[in-house]
Motif scaffolding. Sequence first.
Motif, mmCIF file in Angstrom:
data_model
loop_
_atom_site.group_PDB
_atom_site.id
_atom_site.type_symbol
_atom_site.label_atom_id
_atom_site.label_comp_id
_atom_site.label_asym_id
_atom_site.label_seq_id
_atom_site.Cartn_x
_atom_site.Cartn_y
_atom_site.Cartn_z
ATOM 1 N N ALA A 30 0.795 -1.392 -0.206
ATOM 2 C CA ALA A 30 0.130 -0.012 0.005
ATOM 3 C C ALA A 30 0.841 1.302 0.064
ATOM 4 O O ALA A 30 0.461 2.272 -0.371
ATOM 5 N N PHE A 31 2.118 1.512 0.754
ATOM 6 C CA PHE A 31 2.712 2.351 0.678
ATOM 7 C C PHE A 31 3.621 2.595 -0.739
ATOM 8 O O PHE A 31 3.622 3.798 -1.316
ATOM 9 N N LEU A 32 3.932 1.509 -1.371
ATOM 10 C CA LEU A 32 4.450 1.502 -2.662
ATOM 11 C C LEU A 32 3.436 2.371 -3.709
ATOM 12 O O LEU A 32 3.783 3.250 -4.387
ATOM 13 N N GLU A 33 2.148 1.708 -3.677
ATOM 14 C CA GLU A 33 1.220 2.240 -4.572
ATOM 15 C C GLU A 33 0.749 3.866 -4.168
ATOM 16 O O GLU A 33 0.718 4.587 -5.072
ATOM 17 N N ASN A 34 0.985 4.349 -2.933
ATOM 18 C CA ASN A 34 0.850 5.753 -2.639
ATOM 19 C C ASN A 34 1.775 6.631 -2.751
ATOM 20 O O ASN A 34 1.424 8.081 -2.432
ATOM 21 N N ALA B 81 -0.112 9.946 -3.280
ATOM 22 C CA ALA B 81 -1.039 10.511 -2.254
ATOM 23 C C ALA B 81 -0.322 10.092 -0.832
ATOM 24 O O ALA B 81 0.709 9.523 -0.985
ATOM 25 N N PRO B 82 -0.596 10.889 0.325
ATOM 26 C CA PRO B 82 0.032 10.596 1.491
ATOM 27 C C PRO B 82 -0.338 9.074 1.780
ATOM 28 O O PRO B 82 -0.964 8.401 1.496
ATOM 29 N N PRO B 83 0.821 8.383 2.377
ATOM 30 C CA PRO B 83 0.768 6.853 2.663
ATOM 31 C C PRO B 83 -0.105 6.742 3.689
ATOM 32 O O PRO B 83 -0.368 7.887 4.644
ATOM 33 N N PRO B 84 -0.632 5.528 3.944
ATOM 34 C CA PRO B 84 -1.695 5.193 4.956
ATOM 35 C C PRO B 84 -0.838 5.457 6.309
ATOM 36 O O PRO B 84 0.367 5.188 6.666
ATOM 37 N N LEU B 85 -1.936 5.864 6.985
ATOM 38 C CA LEU B 85 -1.511 6.099 8.505
ATOM 39 C C LEU B 85 -0.938 4.717 9.262
ATOM 40 O O LEU B 85 -1.558 3.648 9.080
ATOM 41 N N MET C 231 11.313 3.630 8.157
ATOM 42 C CA MET C 231 11.386 4.735 8.936
ATOM 43 C C MET C 231 9.765 5.225 9.303
ATOM 44 O O MET C 231 9.442 5.697 10.300
ATOM 45 N N TYR C 232 8.884 5.165 8.173
ATOM 46 C CA TYR C 232 7.781 5.652 8.437
ATOM 47 C C TYR C 232 6.835 4.618 9.294
ATOM 48 O O TYR C 232 5.962 5.404 10.216
ATOM 49 N N VAL C 233 7.141 3.601 9.331
ATOM 50 C CA VAL C 233 6.286 2.697 10.332
ATOM 51 C C VAL C 233 6.936 2.458 11.830
ATOM 52 O O VAL C 233 6.384 2.036 12.604
#
Length: 257
Positions: A35-39, A43-47, A171-173
């Motif tokens: 999902a992160f790759l797709e966004n 768009a902002p990545p999923p929280l 890093m994001y997660v």
Amino acid sequence: MERHALSSEQHDALRHSRLLLHFILGSEEEGMFKAFLENVDTAPPPLVLSFATKDEADNWLLNHPAPPHGAVIGVASERYHVAYSRQLEYRNLLRLPSEAELAQMEESEDEGEDAAEDETEPPNPFERTRFSLFELYRWACFHLHPMEQRISSPEEREAIRTTRIAFDFVMYVGEEHGFEDFLRSLHAARTSRPLQSFATREAAESWLETQPEPPPPAVVAIGGELYAVGYNRRREVRVLIRIPQQRELDAGPPAAV
């Protein structure tokens, strides 16, 4: 892609990027990574997590055994960075600017001045006394970039892009500490015997459930393979991450990615 690597630094950058992908899969984050790759470009990545109120978020942070440092969480309509130092036992939620606030910041900058691109090689992250995933990210990207320029295959260029984004995702997660523990387990696997040996994955998972939360980094054997004992901080679950053999790291990214 190994044939495109012309230096030991480029080989190491590839190897650590692939280790990062194995870590993501072993941490049971394949779905969120896709999902992160797709966004990432649209768009902002999923929280990572969402809470209705700041009190709920503060309570989660206070009671979490190992908060995901660096993770981005949602609180009502706002976004926060999780700040956690396990050495200092410091925990905090740092509010991120909204899109409107970011736009105002950009408008206030001098339009005619572009920041000079830093082409100086970042310090070698393996010579530092303290691990920093961000420093490893900067160093790996610096050495992967010239490789990417030499590659003509769309598949190989996409593979390098995926490995680069893997750093952003971890890093994001908020799994900098988790990846650091994974690297420590890789070293332990080369220098000492496994802590425990099991005939089946089920037996290993039963043992894992008896460990503290989060469990200390360790290496166990399941059948003929080695696994790192890990902890998914976002989902607050213990995990067993298979340690790839060198031939797998040389072959390319894991097939599931």
